[in-house]
Design a protein around this motif. Sequence first.
Motif, PDB file in Angstrom:
ATOM      1  N   ASN A   2      -7.633  39.588  79.367  1.00  0.00           N
ATOM      2  CA  ASN A   2      -8.919  39.132  79.862  1.00  0.00           C
ATOM      3  C   ASN A   2     -10.069  39.907  79.214  1.00  0.00           C
ATOM      4  OD1 ASN A   2     -10.262  37.270  81.372  1.00  0.00           O
ATOM      5  ND2 ASN A   2     -10.146  38.406  83.298  1.00  0.00           N
ATOM      6  N   GLN A   3      -9.893  41.230  79.047  1.00  0.00           N
ATOM      7  CA  GLN A   3     -10.918  42.060  78.412  1.00  0.00           C
ATOM      8  C   GLN A   3     -11.151  41.605  76.978  1.00  0.00           C
ATOM      9  OE1 GLN A   3     -12.715  44.178  80.022  1.00  0.00           O
ATOM     10  NE2 GLN A   3     -13.850  45.039  78.318  1.00  0.00           N
ATOM     11  N   SER A   4     -10.077  41.278  76.295  1.00  0.00           N
ATOM     12  CA  SER A   4     -10.171  40.805  74.915  1.00  0.00           C
ATOM     13  C   SER A   4     -10.948  39.495  74.843  1.00  0.00           C
ATOM     14  CB  SER A   4      -8.770  40.618  74.331  1.00  0.00           C
ATOM     15  OG  SER A   4      -8.844  40.072  73.050  1.00  0.00           O
ATOM     16  N   ARG A   5     -10.698  38.626  75.786  1.00  0.00           N
ATOM     17  CA  ARG A   5     -11.399  37.341  75.833  1.00  0.00           C
ATOM     18  C   ARG A   5     -12.893  37.541  76.090  1.00  0.00           C
ATOM     19  NH1 ARG A   5      -8.928  33.342  79.924  1.00  0.00           N
ATOM     20  NH2 ARG A   5      -7.204  33.420  78.487  1.00  0.00           N
ATOM     21  N   LEU A   6     -13.223  38.460  77.003  1.00  0.00           N
ATOM     22  CA  LEU A   6     -14.627  38.745  77.294  1.00  0.00           C
ATOM     23  C   LEU A   6     -15.326  39.344  76.081  1.00  0.00           C
ATOM     24  CD1 LEU A   6     -14.357  40.262  80.888  1.00  0.00           C
ATOM     25  CD2 LEU A   6     -15.288  38.033  80.258  1.00  0.00           C
ATOM     26  N   GLN A   7     -14.652  40.234  75.395  1.00  0.00           N
ATOM     27  CA  GLN A   7     -15.219  40.856  74.208  1.00  0.00           C
ATOM     28  C   GLN A   7     -15.431  39.808  73.112  1.00  0.00           C
ATOM     29  OE1 GLN A   7     -12.803  43.981  72.595  1.00  0.00           O
ATOM     30  NE2 GLN A   7     -14.566  45.019  71.693  1.00  0.00           N
ATOM     31  N   SER A   8     -14.494  38.921  72.961  1.00  0.00           N
ATOM     32  CA  SER A   8     -14.611  37.860  71.969  1.00  0.00           C
ATOM     33  C   SER A   8     -15.786  36.930  72.287  1.00  0.00           C
ATOM     34  CB  SER A   8     -13.311  37.056  71.913  1.00  0.00           C
ATOM     35  OG  SER A   8     -13.404  36.015  70.994  1.00  0.00           O
ATOM     36  N   ALA A   9     -15.948  36.612  73.547  1.00  0.00           N
ATOM     37  CA  ALA A   9     -17.058  35.743  73.963  1.00  0.00           C
ATOM     38  C   ALA A   9     -18.399  36.434  73.697  1.00  0.00           C
ATOM     39  CB  ALA A   9     -16.921  35.371  75.434  1.00  0.00           C
ATOM     40  N   ARG A  10     -18.470  37.744  73.976  1.00  0.00           N
ATOM     41  CA  ARG A  10     -19.706  38.489  73.740  1.00  0.00           C
ATOM     42  C   ARG A  10     -20.045  38.514  72.250  1.00  0.00           C
ATOM     43  NH1 ARG A  10     -18.346  43.523  74.271  1.00  0.00           N
ATOM     44  NH2 ARG A  10     -19.012  44.195  72.227  1.00  0.00           N
ATOM     45  N   LYS A  11     -19.046  38.758  71.417  1.00  0.00           N
ATOM     46  CA  LYS A  11     -19.275  38.779  69.969  1.00  0.00           C
ATOM     47  C   LYS A  11     -19.727  37.407  69.476  1.00  0.00           C
ATOM     48  CE  LYS A  11     -16.240  42.549  68.632  1.00  0.00           C
ATOM     49  NZ  LYS A  11     -15.072  42.942  67.842  1.00  0.00           N
ATOM     50  N   SER A  12     -19.152  36.376  70.036  1.00  0.00           N
ATOM     51  CA  SER A  12     -19.533  35.016  69.656  1.00  0.00           C
ATOM     52  C   SER A  12     -20.988  34.732  70.024  1.00  0.00           C
ATOM     53  CB  SER A  12     -18.610  34.015  70.340  1.00  0.00           C
ATOM     54  OG  SER A  12     -18.964  32.704  70.016  1.00  0.00           O
ATOM     55  N   ARG A  13     -21.396  35.138  71.230  1.00  0.00           N
ATOM     56  CA  ARG A  13     -22.801  34.950  71.655  1.00  0.00           C
ATOM     57  C   ARG A  13     -23.748  35.719  70.749  1.00  0.00           C
ATOM     58  NH1 ARG A  13     -20.599  35.613  76.794  1.00  0.00           N
ATOM     59  NH2 ARG A  13     -21.279  37.792  76.825  1.00  0.00           N
ATOM     60  N   GLU A  14     -23.379  36.949  70.417  1.00  0.00           N
ATOM     61  CA  GLU A  14     -24.232  37.767  69.547  1.00  0.00           C
ATOM     62  C   GLU A  14     -24.362  37.144  68.161  1.00  0.00           C
ATOM     63  OE1 GLU A  14     -22.412  41.623  69.655  1.00  0.00           O
ATOM     64  OE2 GLU A  14     -23.087  42.016  71.694  1.00  0.00           O
ATOM     65  N   ALA A  15     -23.262  36.636  67.628  1.00  0.00           N
ATOM     66  CA  ALA A  15     -23.293  35.996  66.311  1.00  0.00           C
ATOM     67  C   ALA A  15     -24.150  34.735  66.352  1.00  0.00           C
ATOM     68  CB  ALA A  15     -21.875  35.663  65.848  1.00  0.00           C
ATOM     69  N   HIS A  16     -24.028  33.973  67.418  1.00  0.00           N
ATOM     70  CA  HIS A  16     -24.807  32.747  67.568  1.00  0.00           C
ATOM     71  C   HIS A  16     -26.302  33.066  67.613  1.00  0.00           C
ATOM     72  CE1 HIS A  16     -25.711  28.660  68.705  1.00  0.00           C
ATOM     73  NE2 HIS A  16     -26.318  29.071  69.791  1.00  0.00           N
ATOM     74  N   ARG A  17     -26.660  34.076  68.395  1.00  0.00           N
ATOM     75  CA  ARG A  17     -28.066  34.480  68.498  1.00  0.00           C
ATOM     76  C   ARG A  17     -28.600  34.968  67.155  1.00  0.00           C
ATOM     77  NH1 ARG A  17     -31.370  37.163  73.009  1.00  0.00           N
ATOM     78  NH2 ARG A  17     -32.896  38.346  71.844  1.00  0.00           N
ATOM     79  N   ALA A  18     -27.794  35.745  66.424  1.00  0.00           N
ATOM     80  CA  ALA A  18     -28.209  36.237  65.107  1.00  0.00           C
ATOM     81  C   ALA A  18     -28.411  35.075  64.139  1.00  0.00           C
ATOM     82  CB  ALA A  18     -27.180  37.215  64.561  1.00  0.00           C
ATOM     83  N   ASN A  19     -27.539  34.076  64.192  1.00  0.00           N
ATOM     84  CA  ASN A  19     -27.677  32.902  63.310  1.00  0.00           C
ATOM     85  C   ASN A  19     -28.950  32.123  63.626  1.00  0.00           C
ATOM     86  OD1 ASN A  19     -25.351  33.360  61.831  1.00  0.00           O
ATOM     87  ND2 ASN A  19     -24.071  32.136  63.191  1.00  0.00           N
ATOM     88  N   ILE A  20     -29.248  31.970  64.896  1.00  0.00           N
ATOM     89  CA  ILE A  20     -30.473  31.267  65.293  1.00  0.00           C
ATOM     90  C   ILE A  20     -31.697  32.044  64.798  1.00  0.00           C
ATOM     91  CG2 ILE A  20     -31.922  30.640  67.281  1.00  0.00           C
ATOM     92  CD1 ILE A  20     -29.314  29.887  68.734  1.00  0.00           C
ATOM     93  N   GLN A  21     -31.671  33.372  64.969  1.00  0.00           N
ATOM     94  CA  GLN A  21     -32.785  34.205  64.525  1.00  0.00           C
ATOM     95  C   GLN A  21     -32.985  34.084  63.017  1.00  0.00           C
ATOM     96  OE1 GLN A  21     -34.735  35.795  66.627  1.00  0.00           O
ATOM     97  NE2 GLN A  21     -36.032  36.695  65.070  1.00  0.00           N
TER      98      GLN A  21
END
Length: 51
Positions: A2-21
Amino acid sequence: MNQSRLQSARKSREAHRANIQRSLEHRLQVARAKGDEQLIRQLEAEMRYSS
């Protein structure tokens, strides 16, 4: 697991935000090069909103 899944989701959100920026910054550069003041104001407002 579960921790791995949460970490993966956080990294995905950060990457998405960086791409939008990055996309907004590029669009702003193009708008400035064209001298499109209305688009510049709109993109600057979008950048403030997304910060």
